[in-house]
Scaffold this motif. Structure first.
Motif, PDB file in Angstrom:
ATOM      1  N   TYR A   1      -0.309 -77.168 -47.532  1.00 26.40           N
ATOM      2  CA  TYR A   1      -0.293 -77.712 -46.177  1.00 26.40           C
ATOM      3  C   TYR A   1      -0.835 -79.139 -46.219  1.00 26.40           C
ATOM      4  CZ  TYR A   1      -5.348 -76.991 -46.147  1.00 26.40           C
ATOM      5  OH  TYR A   1      -6.698 -77.048 -46.447  1.00 26.40           O
ATOM      6  N   PHE A   2      -0.551 -79.886 -45.155  1.00 23.19           N
ATOM      7  CA  PHE A   2      -1.108 -81.226 -45.028  1.00 23.19           C
ATOM      8  C   PHE A   2      -1.226 -81.560 -43.545  1.00 23.19           C
ATOM      9  CE2 PHE A   2       3.166 -82.067 -44.101  1.00 23.19           C
ATOM     10  CZ  PHE A   2       3.467 -83.398 -43.946  1.00 23.19           C
ATOM     11  N   TYR A   3      -1.793 -82.734 -43.266  1.00 23.36           N
ATOM     12  CA  TYR A   3      -1.930 -83.209 -41.888  1.00 23.36           C
ATOM     13  C   TYR A   3      -0.938 -84.362 -41.704  1.00 23.36           C
ATOM     14  CZ  TYR A   3      -6.257 -80.510 -41.468  1.00 23.36           C
ATOM     15  OH  TYR A   3      -7.170 -79.489 -41.414  1.00 23.36           O
ATOM     16  N   PRO A   4       0.242 -84.075 -41.165  1.00 26.58           N
ATOM     17  CA  PRO A   4       1.269 -85.120 -41.051  1.00 26.58           C
ATOM     18  C   PRO A   4       0.746 -86.349 -40.321  1.00 26.58           C
ATOM     19  CG  PRO A   4       2.184 -82.971 -40.501  1.00 26.58           C
ATOM     20  CD  PRO A   4       0.709 -82.782 -40.592  1.00 26.58           C
ATOM     21  N   PHE A   5       1.095 -87.503 -40.827  1.00 25.92           N
ATOM     22  CA  PHE A   5       0.650 -88.773 -40.249  1.00 25.92           C
ATOM     23  C   PHE A   5       0.970 -88.798 -38.748  1.00 25.92           C
ATOM     24  CE2 PHE A   5       0.909 -93.283 -39.216  1.00 25.92           C
ATOM     25  CZ  PHE A   5      -0.201 -93.790 -39.888  1.00 25.92           C
ATOM     26  N   GLY A   6      -0.051 -89.147 -37.952  1.00 24.99           N
ATOM     27  CA  GLY A   6       0.103 -89.204 -36.513  1.00 24.99           C
ATOM     28  C   GLY A   6      -0.233 -87.912 -35.804  1.00 24.99           C
ATOM     29  N   MET A   7      -0.621 -86.855 -36.566  1.00 21.73           N
ATOM     30  CA  MET A   7      -0.950 -85.560 -35.967  1.00 21.73           C
ATOM     31  C   MET A   7      -2.379 -85.175 -36.318  1.00 21.73           C
ATOM     32  SD  MET A   7       2.614 -83.474 -36.736  1.00 21.73           S
ATOM     33  CE  MET A   7       1.940 -81.964 -36.036  1.00 21.73           C
ATOM     34  N   LYS A   8      -3.001 -84.396 -35.449  1.00 22.35           N
ATOM     35  CA  LYS A   8      -4.374 -83.957 -35.673  1.00 22.35           C
ATOM     36  C   LYS A   8      -4.442 -82.615 -36.392  1.00 22.35           C
ATOM     37  CE  LYS A   8      -6.354 -86.376 -31.677  1.00 22.35           C
ATOM     38  NZ  LYS A   8      -7.113 -86.233 -30.407  1.00 22.35           N
ATOM     39  N   ASP A   9      -3.408 -81.797 -36.212  1.00 15.78           N
ATOM     40  CA  ASP A   9      -3.432 -80.451 -36.770  1.00 15.78           C
ATOM     41  C   ASP A   9      -2.689 -80.390 -38.107  1.00 15.78           C
ATOM     42  OD1 ASP A   9      -4.798 -79.511 -34.527  1.00 15.78           O
ATOM     43  OD2 ASP A   9      -2.915 -79.225 -33.425  1.00 15.78           O
ATOM     44  N   LYS A  10      -3.113 -79.435 -38.928  1.00 14.80           N
ATOM     45  CA  LYS A  10      -2.448 -79.266 -40.211  1.00 14.80           C
ATOM     46  C   LYS A  10      -1.122 -78.522 -40.032  1.00 14.80           C
ATOM     47  CE  LYS A  10      -4.787 -74.980 -41.668  1.00 14.80           C
ATOM     48  NZ  LYS A  10      -5.697 -74.395 -42.672  1.00 14.80           N
ATOM     49  N   LYS A  11      -0.271 -78.657 -41.033  1.00 13.64           N
ATOM     50  CA  LYS A  11       1.040 -78.034 -40.978  1.00 13.64           C
ATOM     51  C   LYS A  11       1.428 -77.555 -42.366  1.00 13.64           C
ATOM     52  CE  LYS A  11       5.584 -78.881 -38.929  1.00 13.64           C
ATOM     53  NZ  LYS A  11       6.386 -79.880 -38.170  1.00 13.64           N
ATOM     54  N   LYS A  12       1.925 -76.325 -42.453  1.00 14.84           N
ATOM     55  CA  LYS A  12       2.382 -75.827 -43.742  1.00 14.84           C
ATOM     56  C   LYS A  12       3.616 -76.620 -44.181  1.00 14.84           C
ATOM     57  CE  LYS A  12       0.702 -71.117 -44.197  1.00 14.84           C
ATOM     58  NZ  LYS A  12       1.086 -69.726 -44.512  1.00 14.84           N
ATOM     59  N   LEU A  13       3.660 -76.887 -45.475  1.00 14.57           N
ATOM     60  CA  LEU A  13       4.805 -77.638 -45.983  1.00 14.57           C
ATOM     61  C   LEU A  13       6.113 -76.879 -45.779  1.00 14.57           C
ATOM     62  CD1 LEU A  13       3.879 -79.449 -49.322  1.00 14.57           C
ATOM     63  CD2 LEU A  13       4.651 -80.441 -47.194  1.00 14.57           C
ATOM     64  N   SER A  14       6.071 -75.568 -45.888  1.00 13.96           N
ATOM     65  CA  SER A  14       7.286 -74.781 -45.686  1.00 13.96           C
ATOM     66  C   SER A  14       7.837 -74.993 -44.280  1.00 13.96           C
ATOM     67  CB  SER A  14       7.007 -73.298 -45.922  1.00 13.96           C
ATOM     68  OG  SER A  14       5.949 -72.840 -45.097  1.00 13.96           O
ATOM     69  N   LYS A  15       6.931 -75.077 -43.276  1.00 12.93           N
ATOM     70  CA  LYS A  15       7.366 -75.338 -41.900  1.00 12.93           C
ATOM     71  C   LYS A  15       7.865 -76.777 -41.763  1.00 12.93           C
ATOM     72  CE  LYS A  15       7.510 -74.258 -37.422  1.00 12.93           C
ATOM     73  NZ  LYS A  15       7.952 -75.510 -36.820  1.00 12.93           N
ATOM     74  N   PHE A  16       7.202 -77.709 -42.422  1.00 18.25           N
ATOM     75  CA  PHE A  16       7.627 -79.106 -42.393  1.00 18.25           C
ATOM     76  C   PHE A  16       9.035 -79.251 -42.984  1.00 18.25           C
ATOM     77  CE2 PHE A  16       7.932 -83.132 -44.792  1.00 18.25           C
ATOM     78  CZ  PHE A  16       7.857 -84.038 -43.735  1.00 18.25           C
TER      79      PHE A  16
END
Length: 435
Positions: free
Chosen positions: A369-384
């Motif tokens: 997972y990572f915190y996409p630039f411009g977002m505060k919440d983390k996101k799983k790479l699979s969802k990205f």
């Protein structure tokens, strides 16, 4: 026959001249005649012989005969003995298949190790006819009826224009000696049943049967060429190369009729054989896969993605211990800069003091997972990946630039918010992916 052989070499196989050539010699009339013809035609040959140790003294006698033939012709000879029975026991195949595998494994090794250009075998027109009838009896498509090719990569068969009778007559005329293999008369083999039982009756029924067969194969080859030319046009139109893979729109495939024939023509060259499974991919859920020994077909939304099978090793590549440039597995550069510029898809700007060196380049793993630039919440790479509509093959090839265990950049896609440049930043680094 020698004149016809030389003319055939000049017309169809001129690339053999001046090259080092292996000649597979069993000691039988076909390969012995081929050796004499090649020597008389001035080709640079070395005899290669396999002793499979299956016929006791006869096998050793064949080896001795080939060694003596090489001495008579003043050419090099290479001989290898095999424990064929043990190989069959270990691999659970037929004796014939075991001998073939052992033979060609060794031949291929010799081609690579000893700088031989080609391997010549003594297959002739009757062998071609027998292969045609065997394939016909087993049920085959057009490809199986084309017979034995004169050239198959490094393997050359210069005697396909001659019948068994012509070869035997030349041997008698030139007083050439050879060894008879008793297994050639055994009726337990399908080829021998066709050779001794069916072909003579066909020749008896039709005196011009062999000539008719040659004409039929000529027509079949022309038909095959037409089909292949058309399939290449279809591939040019439908196959889209994307990131080292091939993407094919399913709707476009379904327009082709007869569909099964097109699927075979488009994909059999990649090793696929389960055509029911390949056909099923067209209507399957996204993510369904079919494998050959060398390739994979994946359903991805409205497309099939064809890619070569490669062992995925998730190596970790330390990079940027200092200001430097990475050349492999992808090319990255890092520069200290005074100020930010407008970022592009292949560049990011980072706060250098937030990074722990050396950075690491790796492929993505499940759970990342990572915190996409411009977002505060983390996101799983699979969802990205899903949101970005990144296909399965591209996803597997995706590189991540990491600081310790934290993702800094989904390379070429999105930077991580945690390493962004802000008002407190004192040192800025620019990282560029040179694709």
């Amino acid at each position: 026959m020698l004149s016809k052989f030389k003319n055939h070499i000049d017309a169809k196989l001129p690339f053999l001249k001046g090259k080092k050539l292996l000649l597979a010699c069993s000691g039988g009339v076909d390969s012995v005649v081929l050796a004499h013809l090649c020597k008389s035609a001035g080709l640079d040959i070395a005899l290669v012989h396999c002793n499979f140790k299956l016929r006791g003294a006869d096998s050793d006698g064949d080896e001795a005969f080939v060694r003596n033939l090489a001495e008579t012709l003043d050419v090099e000879v290479l001989v290898k003995a095999f424990n064929t029975l043990e190989y069959v026991k270990d691999h659970r195949g037929s004796m014939q298949m075991a001998a073939r595998e052992l033979r060609y494994q060794w031949f291929n090794d010799l081609l690579k190790e000893k700088d031989f250009a080609y391997l010549m075998t003594a297959h002739h027109l009757d062998d071609d006819l027998e292969t045609f009838l065997i394939n016909l009896s087993r049920g085959t498509g057009l490809e199986g009826l084309l017979g034995i090719p004169e050239q198959n990569d490094k393997i050359i068969r210069p005697l396909l224009i001659f019948t068994r009778e012509e070869i035997a007559a030349y041997a008698e005329e030139q007083n050439i000696q050879w060894r008879e293999d008793s297994s050639n008369s055994e009726s337990k083999y399908l080829r021998n049943k066709i050779r001794h039982g069916i072909v003579p009756k066909l020749k008896e029924l039709h005196p011009t049967f062999v000539q008719n067969f040659i004409q039929t194969q000529s027509y079949l080859h022309q038909t095959s060429d037409l089909a292949n030319n058309h399939l290449e046009e279809v591939k040019t139109r439908l196959f889209q190369k994307v990131d080292g893979a091939i993407k094919v729109n399913v709707a476009d495939l379904q327009k082709l009729q007869p569909l099964q024939a097109y699927l075979y023509g488009l994909f059999h060259g990649f090793g696929f054989s389960d055509w029911e499974a390949v056909h099923g991919l067209l209507t399957s859920m996204s993510g369904k896969e079919v494998f050959s020994k060398t390739h994979r077909l994946v359903k991805n939304r409205d497309c099939l993605i064809l890619s070569e099978l490669k062992t995925r090793v998730n190596d970790h590549f330390p990079v940027f211990d200092k200001d430097t440039m990475l050349e492999q597995p992808i090319k990255l550069t890092m520069d200290n800069v005074e100020r930010m510029e407008k970022p592009l898809s292949n560049t990011i700007f980072l706060d250098k003091e937030k990074l722990n060196f050396p950075l690491v380049l790796r492929n993505w793993e499940k759970g990342d997972y990572f915190y996409p630039f411009g977002m505060k919440d983390k996101k799983k790479l699979s969802k990205f990946f899903k949101d970005e509509k990144i296909d399965v093959v591209s996803k597997e090839k995706q590189w991540l630039l990491c600081s310790d265990d934290e993702i800094v950049w989904v390379v070429g896609k999105r930077a991580d918010e945690r390493f962004r440049v802000d008002d407190s930043t004192r040192q800025i680094v620019k990282i560029t992916w040179i694709s």
